[in-house]
Enzyme design. Structure first.
Site, PDB file in Angstrom:
ATOM      1  NE  ARG A  49      35.811  41.884  43.629  1.00 30.65           N
ATOM      2  CZ  ARG A  49      35.912  40.493  43.797  1.00 30.65           C
ATOM      3  NH1 ARG A  49      35.619  39.714  42.854  1.00 30.65           N
ATOM      4  NH2 ARG A  49      36.255  40.127  44.994  1.00 30.65           N
ATOM      5  N   GLY A  50      39.486  41.815  43.291  1.00 27.06           N
ATOM      6  CA  GLY A  50      40.047  40.774  43.868  1.00 27.06           C
ATOM      7  C   GLY A  50      41.523  41.000  43.763  1.00 27.06           C
ATOM      8  CB  ALA A  51      44.333  40.715  46.234  1.00 29.87           C
ATOM      9  CD  GLN A 178      32.711  43.329  47.224  1.00 33.56           C
ATOM     10  OE1 GLN A 178      31.897  43.376  47.908  1.00 33.56           O
ATOM     11  NE2 GLN A 178      33.596  44.221  46.986  1.00 33.56           N
ATOM     12  CG  ASP A 219      42.338  42.456  49.429  1.00 33.65           C
ATOM     13  OD1 ASP A 219      42.421  42.483  48.186  1.00 33.65           O
ATOM     14  OD2 ASP A 219      41.373  42.131  50.204  1.00 33.65           O
ATOM     15  CG  ASN A 229      39.827  39.370  52.503  1.00 32.08           C
ATOM     16  OD1 ASN A 229      40.233  39.461  51.564  1.00 32.08           O
ATOM     17  ND2 ASN A 229      38.521  38.865  53.044  1.00 32.08           N
ATOM     18  CE  LYS A 230      35.950  44.171  49.861  1.00 33.33           C
ATOM     19  NZ  LYS A 230      36.002  45.600  49.443  1.00 33.33           N
TER      20      LYS A 230
END
Ligand code: MRU
Length: 331
Positions: A49-51, A178, A219, A229-230
């Site tokens: 995960r993570g862009a 996260q 993101d 973003n998150k």
């Protein structure tokens, strides 16, 4: 040294090795993904995960997708490519083996470039870390979200290498944690002084605990600097603004989508109710309760003091400054 989040082993018939991030922080386990379905599943489950890491995973996913291809003509190649993705249409006239090698080389290049970008982001962002004070971060924009030492966390890692003294507050980041599972783990691993807080403590911490800056990843960033973003990042930006604390986004230029004018055009993924009602296997809400579970939110550019990119800092991003920045760097 950061842990290796994603790597490829072997030639075109090789495997993609990732850290199974759902097991962190209690277990550091690597898993081998041998076909495209396994890669899809790993991305869906947030095992990777993570862009930036998802971008790299996607590129290796294309290579995996061609593993079982028997294509011998451009039409068959197109059919298989259609089933995998559309990115490599220029390769359709190549022999299959050469096309697969090209796709693998491309994926390896994306991975190598991401490493260099992380280093550059750290270099450019490190001076913004408040000396002798605290910073705050949300979600995980670290090594686990990239091929190297992250975006927002790269700033901390580089500041530490430069001998800066500072402390980091880590938002837990509900519902999938996260922050506590991944960021707290990474900062501890790198010996960075840090404290974990629940998301709803950020306001009090900003008011009472000498927070001098906020750093988050991104993101997707629109042409006017609005940043997805998150989930929870928007709230953190509002709090930072209310307390006069500069709020920085740290992201590679590939995160910008200059075709979208503002954040209203960024689609937001909504995820399963279960993540909220029975996170990590424990039921914490009544059966049948209605749930809203967006995975991301959009921070308006007015709340952002600057966006750190590998090409430099965009101060007070807006609909003029963002395109002007890219125009300057195009020349
Ligand atoms: O759902 P996730 O864990 O992939 O969300 C991650 C984030 O929102 C990160 O901040 C973003 O992808 C940037 S990672 C360098």
């Amino acid at each position: 040294m950061p842990v290796s989040t994603i790597e490829w082993h072997g030639g075109v018939d090789g495997i993609c090795r990732i850290i199974e991030q759902t097991l962190l922080p209690t277990e550091l386990k690597y898993v081998d993904l041998a076909d495209q379905r396994q890669m899809w599943d790993a991305i869906k489950r947030l095992a990777v995960r993570g862009a930036p890491a998802i971008g790299i995973a996607g590129a290796f996913g294309v290579v995996l997708g061609f593993k079982d291809s028997k294509a011998t003509t451009p039409a068959e190649f197109d059919r298989d490519l259609e089933a995998i993705t559309k990115v490599a249409q220029g390769l359709r006239t190549m022999p299959l083996q050469a096309a697969r090698e090209r796709l693998l080389a491309e994926a390896q290049t994306i991975l190598t470039e991401d490493k260099a970008i992380c280093r550059k982001l750290g270099e450019i962002g490190a001076p913004l870390v408040p000396q002798g004070r605290s910073a705050l971060t949300h979600c995980n924009a670290g090594g686990l979200a990239t091929a190297d030492y992250g975006t927002a966390l790269a700033v901390f890692f580089r500041a530490k290498e430069l001998g800066k003294r500072f402390h980091v507050y880590v938002d837990e980041t509900r519902p999938l944690l996260q922050g506590s599972r991944l960021t707290a783990w990474e900062l501890q691993h790198e010996g960075i002084d840090s404290t974990l807080i629940c998301d709803n403590m950020a306001a009090m911490v900003m008011r009472d605990k000498d927070v001098g800056a906020v750093f988050v990843g991104a993101d997707r960033i629109a042409r006017n600097g609005d940043t997805a973003n998150k989930i929870g990042t928007y709230g953190v930006s509002v709090l930072a603004k209310a307390h006069g604390i500069p709020f920085y986004v740290v992201a590679p230029v590939s995160t910008f989508d200059l075709t979208i004018p503002d954040g209203k055009h960024i689609p937001i993924e909504e995820r399963e109710d279960k993540e909220v009602t029975e996170g990590f296997g424990k039921r914490t809400a009544p059966t049948g309760v209605r749930v809203f579970n967006p995975a991301f939110d959009v921070t308006p550019h007015a709340n952002i003091a600057g966006i750190v990119t590998e090409l430099g800092l965009i101060e007070r991003p807006d609909a003029e400054r963002v395109p002007a920045f890219f125009e300057r760097h195009r020349r």
